[in-house]
Design a protein around this motif. Structure first.
Motif, short mmCIF file in Angstrom:
data_model
loop_
_atom_site.label_atom_id
_atom_site.label_comp_id
_atom_site.label_asym_id
_atom_site.label_seq_id
_atom_site.Cartn_x
_atom_site.Cartn_y
_atom_site.Cartn_z
N LEU A 1 0.85 -1.19 0.00
CA LEU A 1 0.00 0.00 0.00
C LEU A 1 0.89 1.24 0.00
CD1 LEU A 1 -2.76 -0.87 2.61
CD2 LEU A 1 -3.08 -0.40 0.19
N HIS A 2 0.55 2.18 -0.85
CA HIS A 2 1.26 3.45 -0.93
C HIS A 2 0.19 4.54 -0.93
CE1 HIS A 2 4.90 1.22 -1.95
NE2 HIS A 2 4.19 0.58 -2.84
N GLY A 3 -0.30 4.89 0.25
CA GLY A 3 -1.39 5.85 0.34
C GLY A 3 -2.66 5.24 -0.23
N LYS A 4 -3.18 5.87 -1.27
CA LYS A 4 -4.38 5.34 -1.93
C LYS A 4 -4.04 4.50 -3.16
CE LYS A 4 -7.82 8.25 -0.15
NZ LYS A 4 -9.15 7.90 0.12
N ARG A 5 -2.77 4.20 -3.31
CA ARG A 5 -2.31 3.35 -4.42
C ARG A 5 -1.82 2.03 -3.85
NH1 ARG A 5 -0.03 6.87 -9.17
NH2 ARG A 5 -1.19 8.77 -8.80
N PHE A 6 -1.86 1.02 -4.69
CA PHE A 6 -1.40 -0.29 -4.24
C PHE A 6 -0.70 -1.00 -5.38
CE2 PHE A 6 -5.53 -1.04 -6.10
CZ PHE A 6 -5.36 -2.21 -6.83
N VAL A 7 0.08 -2.00 -5.03
CA VAL A 7 0.78 -2.83 -6.00
C VAL A 7 0.64 -4.28 -5.55
CG1 VAL A 7 2.97 -3.31 -7.16
CG2 VAL A 7 2.46 -0.99 -6.42
N VAL A 8 0.33 -5.17 -6.49
CA VAL A 8 0.33 -6.61 -6.24
C VAL A 8 1.52 -7.16 -7.00
CG1 VAL A 8 -0.95 -8.75 -6.49
CG2 VAL A 8 -2.18 -6.64 -6.00
N ILE A 9 2.33 -8.01 -6.33
CA ILE A 9 3.57 -8.47 -6.93
C ILE A 9 3.73 -9.97 -6.75
CG2 ILE A 9 6.09 -8.18 -6.97
CD1 ILE A 9 5.62 -5.55 -5.36
N SER A 10 4.14 -10.64 -7.84
CA SER A 10 4.60 -12.03 -7.77
C SER A 10 6.12 -11.97 -7.85
CB SER A 10 4.06 -12.85 -8.94
OG SER A 10 4.75 -14.07 -9.05
N ALA A 11 6.79 -12.79 -7.06
CA ALA A 11 8.25 -12.81 -7.07
C ALA A 11 8.81 -13.38 -8.37
CB ALA A 11 8.79 -13.59 -5.88
N GLY A 12 7.96 -14.02 -9.16
CA GLY A 12 8.41 -14.57 -10.44
C GLY A 12 9.12 -15.89 -10.28
N PRO A 13 9.71 -16.38 -11.37
CA PRO A 13 10.35 -17.70 -11.36
C PRO A 13 11.45 -17.88 -10.33
CG PRO A 13 10.11 -16.90 -13.61
CD PRO A 13 9.73 -15.77 -12.70
N ASP A 14 12.19 -16.81 -10.01
CA ASP A 14 13.30 -16.99 -9.07
C ASP A 14 12.86 -17.00 -7.61
OD1 ASP A 14 12.84 -14.31 -8.44
OD2 ASP A 14 14.86 -13.64 -8.95
N GLY A 15 11.59 -16.63 -7.35
CA GLY A 15 11.06 -16.68 -5.99
C GLY A 15 11.55 -15.57 -5.08
N GLU A 16 12.25 -14.57 -5.63
CA GLU A 16 12.80 -13.48 -4.82
C GLU A 16 12.22 -12.15 -5.30
OE1 GLU A 16 16.42 -13.56 -3.24
OE2 GLU A 16 16.51 -15.73 -3.17
N PHE A 17 11.71 -11.38 -4.36
CA PHE A 17 11.15 -10.07 -4.71
C PHE A 17 12.27 -9.09 -5.00
CE2 PHE A 17 7.66 -11.96 -2.29
CZ PHE A 17 6.62 -11.74 -3.15
N GLY A 18 12.01 -8.19 -5.94
CA GLY A 18 12.97 -7.15 -6.27
C GLY A 18 13.80 -7.43 -7.50
N GLY A 19 13.56 -8.55 -8.16
CA GLY A 19 14.33 -8.88 -9.35
C GLY A 19 13.63 -8.44 -10.63
N GLU A 20 14.31 -8.62 -11.73
CA GLU A 20 13.76 -8.24 -13.03
C GLU A 20 12.60 -9.14 -13.44
OE1 GLU A 20 15.55 -6.56 -16.04
OE2 GLU A 20 16.80 -5.35 -14.76
#
Length: 121
Positions: free
Chosen positions: A89-108
């Motif tokens: 949550l970023h104020g009234k904005r939000f982001v939903v994220i999958s970590a992707g194939p590597d299983g680690e958040f923050g990657g490409e």
């Protein structure tokens, strides 16, 4: 006989590579669809309750009067690589994220709701 075995081995190798690549593509497509679906459920929650949920599990909980906004229970919040979707949550904005194939958040390879379209919620 050795030539036939060699040809079958080559064909088997090609088949395994194609199946592996198709499975990777299918998982990415499934995660993109889930991120979009979860994002739409968050928006529906906001419309219904006039606030954003604090956590994604609120989307899968229902009551006698209100069915869950997101069907599938807790399983709907697990990506194709068996990791939980991240919700920021970023104020009234939000982001939903999958970590992707590597299983680690923050990657490409992360799959994010704010990258799937130009409009941020």
């Amino acid at each position: 006989l050795l030539v036939v075995v060699a040809i079958l081995g080559i064909l088997g190798t090609i088949a395994v590579q194609n199946v592996t690549e198709n499975l990777k593509t299918a998982n990415i497509t499934a995660a993109q669809a889930s991120v979009k679906s979860i994002s739409e459920a968050v928006t529906s929650y906001y419309i219904k309750y006039h606030k954003l949920p604090n956590q994604l599990t609120q989307l899968t909980e229902g009551s006698d009067d209100n069915p869950p906004i997101l069907e599938g229970g807790e399983g709907a919040l697990i990506d194709p690589w068996d990791n939980e979707y991240k919700y920021e949550l970023h104020g009234k904005r939000f982001v939903v994220i999958s970590a992707g194939p590597d299983g680690e958040f923050g990657g490409e390879d992360d799959i994010r709701s704010d990258k799937s379209s130009k409009k941020k919620n």
